[in-house]
Design an enzyme around this catalytic site. Structure first.
Site, PDB file in Angstrom:
ATOM      1  N   GLU A  94       0.867  -1.172   0.000  1.00 32.78           N
ATOM      2  CA  GLU A  94       0.000   0.000   0.000  1.00 32.78           C
ATOM      3  C   GLU A  94       0.906   1.225   0.000  1.00 32.78           C
ATOM      4  O   GLU A  94       1.661   1.451   0.940  1.00 32.78           O
ATOM      5  CB  GLU A  94      -0.887  -0.042   1.248  1.00 32.78           C
ATOM      6  CG  GLU A  94      -2.011   0.974   1.236  1.00 32.78           C
ATOM      7  CD  GLU A  94      -2.824   0.949   2.538  1.00 32.78           C
ATOM      8  OE1 GLU A  94      -2.962  -0.130   3.158  1.00 32.78           O
ATOM      9  OE2 GLU A  94      -3.297   2.017   2.930  1.00 32.78           O
TER      10      GLU A  94
ATOM     11  N   ASP B  87      -6.139  10.175   9.272  1.00 33.32           N
ATOM     12  CA  ASP B  87      -4.834   9.717   9.762  1.00 33.32           C
ATOM     13  C   ASP B  87      -4.440  10.326  11.096  1.00 33.32           C
ATOM     14  O   ASP B  87      -4.698  11.496  11.364  1.00 33.32           O
ATOM     15  CB  ASP B  87      -3.752  10.027   8.728  1.00 33.32           C
ATOM     16  CG  ASP B  87      -3.803   9.056   7.561  1.00 33.32           C
ATOM     17  OD1 ASP B  87      -3.719   7.840   7.816  1.00 33.32           O
ATOM     18  OD2 ASP B  87      -3.965   9.514   6.412  1.00 33.32           O
TER      19      ASP B  87
END
Lengths: 399, 271
Positions: free
Chosen positions: B53, B64
Site C-alpha cells: 500500500e 490519519d
C-alpha cells in the site's frame, strides 16, 4: 425542486465524502434532524431561546446617513445580526445544533473554530444547555485570538490547540473530524458553517434562514416590496446562505456574495474561493477550493479571520454555477475603508467580515438605479476586530 | 503476471494457500523522497510483502493519526505528483517488480487529475488499484466505473460502525479486497485492539465475496500473529512509517531497518 437531493447533492456539489466510520453517524444525524425539524416541542424550544436569549428578531435598520454618503439615490438597510447575543449570526446555528444534540441524547459537543466566533457561540450554547464542550482551534489562531480562547474557557469549554498543517481553521476542522471519528458514538460535531458532509450544509442553512425570513417580512413591512439587491460576505458562507435562501425563488432579487480578496487576487494571499478557486473535495464535500495544480489545499488569507477558509459551502458553488447568485471579492484595504466608513457615518462598528459586503456596495453604488432598495447582512459586530485593526493601521501609517 | 484487481486478489489467496495471512505494508510515498520510496518498494518485495500500500501524500489527511500526518508533511516538501508516482511504478515494473501495489490517497488529487485519466494511466503504469478513505460507497460510483473499466482494484473500507447489511453492500462493490478498519478512529499504533475484532472479522469474511484485510492500529509482530487466523490479510502502516521517520537522515539504515521489521511481521503471519 428542493435541494439538496437525497444524497445531499446540490447539482454536482455537496455530498458525503467522509471515512466510512462516520457514514452511519451522518445517517443518524440526518434522520434526527428531519424528525426534530417538524417536532412542535423542538421548534417551540428553539424559538423561545432565539427570542429571549439571542434577542430575535434583530432589527432591519435603514442606514440613511450611509445612503446619503453614497450619493443619496439608494435605500440601504442593514440586517443587524451584530446585535445578537455573542455579537454575530453564529449563535443561530449553534443553538439549533446543540439543542438537536441534546435531543439525540449526546453528552459531548465538539466544534472547530477559526478566529473563535463559532467556538464562543458553541461554548455558549453548550453552557446554556448543559453539555460538555471541546473546541479545536489552530495553534496560530489561539495566539492571534487569545481573548476568544479565554472567553471559551470562561464558558466552560476545553480549547485544544491544533499544531498540524497550517495550524489554522482547516486544520482545526481536520482535527475535529478525527475526534469525531474516534468518539462518534457519544459525540456530536457542531460544524460552524454551511460546509462539511451532508446534512450539515442543509441543516446549517435552515438554522440560519431565520435571518432571511425576518428580513423578508421586515422589508415588506417597511417598503411594501422586496429589495433589488441583497449583499452578504462569504467565507464558508453561513450568514450569506441564511440571508439569501428565503429569497431564492424571488428571481427579481439580486443576490451578491462578497469574498475576501485579501492582499489581491493575484497575490496568493486571499480567500476568494468562488471567484478564483476550482472544484475539488475537502472536509466531506465537493465544492470550490483554493488548491494547487496537483490538488493539495492552499492556505487562505484575509484580514477578516472569519473569511479565512480555502473552501465554501456547496450550495454557494451551486448558486455560482446556475447564476442565481453573483460572487465577487474585495481586498483587505477596501474592507478596512468600509469598516471606518460605517463606524463614522452610522456609529456602527461592523465585523471586518461584514465590512466586505459594505465595501462592495460602496463600489457598485454609483451604478445602481435611483430608488434601488439594498439590504446588507451585517453579520457581526466589530468589537472583536478593533485591536487587530489598530495594529494594522499602526504598521501602515498611510492607510 | 496478473495485474490489477485479479493480481491483488490472487496474491492474497496465494498467501492463504501457504497457510499465512497476506501482509500488506504501508509506506508514505516521497517520504523522505521518491528515490528512497523506490528502494523501499524493492526491499518490501524482498521482505515478503504480499501486496504493498503506497500512500500519496495529501495536505489534509483527516483519517490519519499524527504518525502518517507527519509523514505527509515531510513528503509534501518534495511537491509530489501522481504522474511522478506512476512513472516510478512503470520503471520498477519494467525492471521486474512483481508485487501488486495499490495507492492509498485522499480523493482530491485523483479528482483533480481526472478519475478516468488516472485509471487509464494507472493501468498503463502497472499500478494495481487504489484505496480512497474519503470516498464512501454512496459517492464511489464514478470511481468504481473507471476502475472496473481498467480492471483496477477498487478497495472500499468498512468500519466497526458499519452495520452488517451495509457491509455486505460495500463488499459487493469492492474489487481486490475489502479493507476492514479495526477500530473506531484514525490510523496509528495502538497497544490494544478491540476484543470483539475476531468476531467482527468472521462476519466480514462471511459477508464479503472478496478477501478481507484488516488495518488501523496493528503495529507489532505479536498483534499480527494474534490476528492471522481471523483475517485474509493484515495492513501495517504507522509502525513502519515510524521507522522511516527515525532514520530520515540515513537512507541506507532506513531501508535496512524497514526490511528487518517487515520480515518479522511476515514471519508472524503464519497460522
Amino acid at each position: 425542486m428542493a435541494l439538496p437531493d437525497k444524497r445531499g447533492h446540490f447539482g454536482p456539489f455537496g455530498g458525503r465524502y467522509v471515512p466510512e466510520t462516520l457514514m452511519p453517524a451522518l445517517f443518524e444525524l440526518e434522520d434526527a434532524y428531519r424528525h426534530f425539524k417538524r417536532d412542535k416541542d423542538f421548534k417551540k424550544e428553539l424559538d423561545f431561546y432565539l427570542k429571549t436569549y439571542v434577542g430575535r428578531p434583530t432589527p432591519l435598520y435603514p442606514a440613511r446617513k450611509l445612503a446619503q454618503k453614497l450619493g443619496g439615490h439608494l435605500k440601504i438597510y442593514l440586517k443587524r445580526e451584530d446585535l445578537t447575543h455573542t455579537g454575530a449570526h453564529k449563535i443561530n446555528n449553534t443553538l439549533g445544533q446543540v439543542l438537536l444534540a441534546k435531543k439525540m441524547g449526546k453528552k459531548r459537543i465538539i466544534a472547530e473554530t477559526g478566529a473563535g466566533q463559532h467556538g464562543v457561540a458553541t461554548a455558549t450554547a453548550a453552557a446554556l444547555l448543559g453539555l460538555e464542550c471541546t473546541v479545536y482551534m489552530g495553534a496560530k489562531d489561539t495566539v492571534r485570538q487569545e481573548m476568544n480562547v479565554f472567553r471559551m474557557e470562561l464558558l466552560g469549554a476545553k480549547v485544544v490547540p491544533v499544531y498540524s498543517g497550517t495550524q489554522t481553521l482547516k486544520d482545526a476542522i481536520n482535527e475535529a473530524i478525527r475526534d469525531w471519528v474516534t468518539n462518534v458514538e457519544t459525540t456530536y460535531y457542531v460544524i460552524g458553517s454551511v460546509v462539511g458532509p451532508h446534512p450539515y450544509p442543509m441543516m446549517v442553512r435552515d438554522f440560519q434562514s431565520v435571518i432571511g425570513k425576518e428580513t423578508r417580512r421586515q422589508i415588506l413591512a417597511a417598503e411594501g416590496r422586496l429589495p433589488d439587491v441583497i449583499l452578504a460576505c462569504v467565507g464558508g458562507g453561513s450568514n450569506a446562505m441564511g440571508f439569501f435562501f428565503p429569497f431564492v425563488n424571488d428571481q427579481m432579487v439580486k443576490m451578491i456574495g462578497v469574498e475576501a480578496a485579501g492582499a489581491g487576487l493575484d497575490s496568493d494571499k486571499h480567500s476568494a474561493t468562488l471567484t478564483v478557486g476550482e472544484p475539488g473535495i475537502l472536509h466531506g464535500m465537493l465544492t470550490y477550493l483554493l488548491q494547487d495544480k496537483v490538488g493539495q489545499i492552499k492556505g487562505a488569507h484575509s484580514i477578516a479571520p472569519g473569511l479565512d477558509y480555502p473552501g465554501v459551502g456547496p450550495e454557494h458553488a451551486f448558486f455560482k454555477e446556475t447564476g442565481r447568485a453573483e460572487y465577487v471579492a474585495v481586498e483587505d484595504e477596501e474592507a478596512l475603508s468600509a469598516f471606518r466608513l460605517l463606524s463614522e457615518t452610522e456609529g456602527i462598528i461592523p465585523a471586518l467580515e461584514s465590512a466586505h459586503a459594505i465595501a462592495y456596495l460602496v463600489k457598485i453604488a454609483p451604478q445602481l438605479p435611483e430608488g434601488s432598495i439594498v439590504v446588507i447582512n451585517l453579520s457581526g459586530r466589530g468589537d472583536k476586530d478593533v485591536a487587530a485593526v489598530c495594529q494594522y493601521l499602526k504598521r501602515k501609517p498611510h492607510a | 503476471m496478473l495485474r490489477g484487481a485479479s493480481g491483488v486478489e490472487k496474491a492474497i489467496v496465494k498467501a492463504q494457500e501457504r497457510g499465512e495471512a497476506a501482509l500488506i505494508p504501508f509506506i508514505e510515498g516521497a517520504d523522505p523522497d521518491l528515490k528512497v520510496t523506490e528502494e523501499l518498494l524493492w526491499a518490501l518485495e524482498e521482505a515478503g510483502a504480499d501486496v504493498i500500500e503506497l500512500g500519496f501524500p495529501f495536505s489534509d489527511p483527516l483519517a490519519d493519526g499524527p504518525t502518517i500526518q507527519e509523514a505527509a508533511q515531510r513528503a509534501l516538501k518534495n511537491k509530489p505528483s501522481l504522474p511522478q508516482f506512476l512513472e516510478m511504478i512503470q520503471k520498477i515494473r519494467s525492471e521486474g517488480f512483481k508485487t501488486p501495489v495499490v495507492i492509498m490517497g485522499y480523493l482530491n488529487p485523483f479528482f483533480r487529475f481526472g478519475l478516468a485519466n488516472f485509471a487509464l494511466k494507472a493501468q498503463e503504469a502497472g499500478l494495481d488499484g487504489a484505496i480512497i478513505p474519503d470516498l464512501p460507497l454512496e459517492e464511489a460510483k464514478p470511481w468504481l466505473k473507471e476502475a472496473r473499466k481498467r480492471k483496477l482494484a477498487a478497495i472500499l473500507l468498512a468500519a466497526p460502525t458499519t452495520p452488517p447489511e451495509r457491509l455486505a453492500k460495500i463488499a459487493e462493490a469492492c474489487t481486490g479486497f475489502l479493507y476492514y478498519v479495526s477500530v473506531t478512529g484514525i490510523t496509528g499504533a495502538r497497544e490494544k485492539l478491540p476484543e470483539d475484532l475476531a468476531l467482527k472479522l468472521d462476519l466480514a469474511r462471511e459477508l464479503s465475496p472478496v478477501p478481507v484485510a484488516v488495518g488501523f492500529g496493528i503495529s507489532t509482530p505479536q498483534q499480527v500473529a494474534n490476528l492471522a487466523p481471523f483475517t485474509d490479510a493484515i495492513v501495517v502502516g504507522s509502525a513502519i512509517v515510524k521507522i522511516i521517520a527515525r532514520y530520515q537522515e540515513e537512507p541506507a539504515t532506513l531501508v535496512k531497518e524497514v526490511s528487518r521489521f517487515v520480515r518479522e511481521l511476515k514471519a508472524a503471519t503464519r497460522r
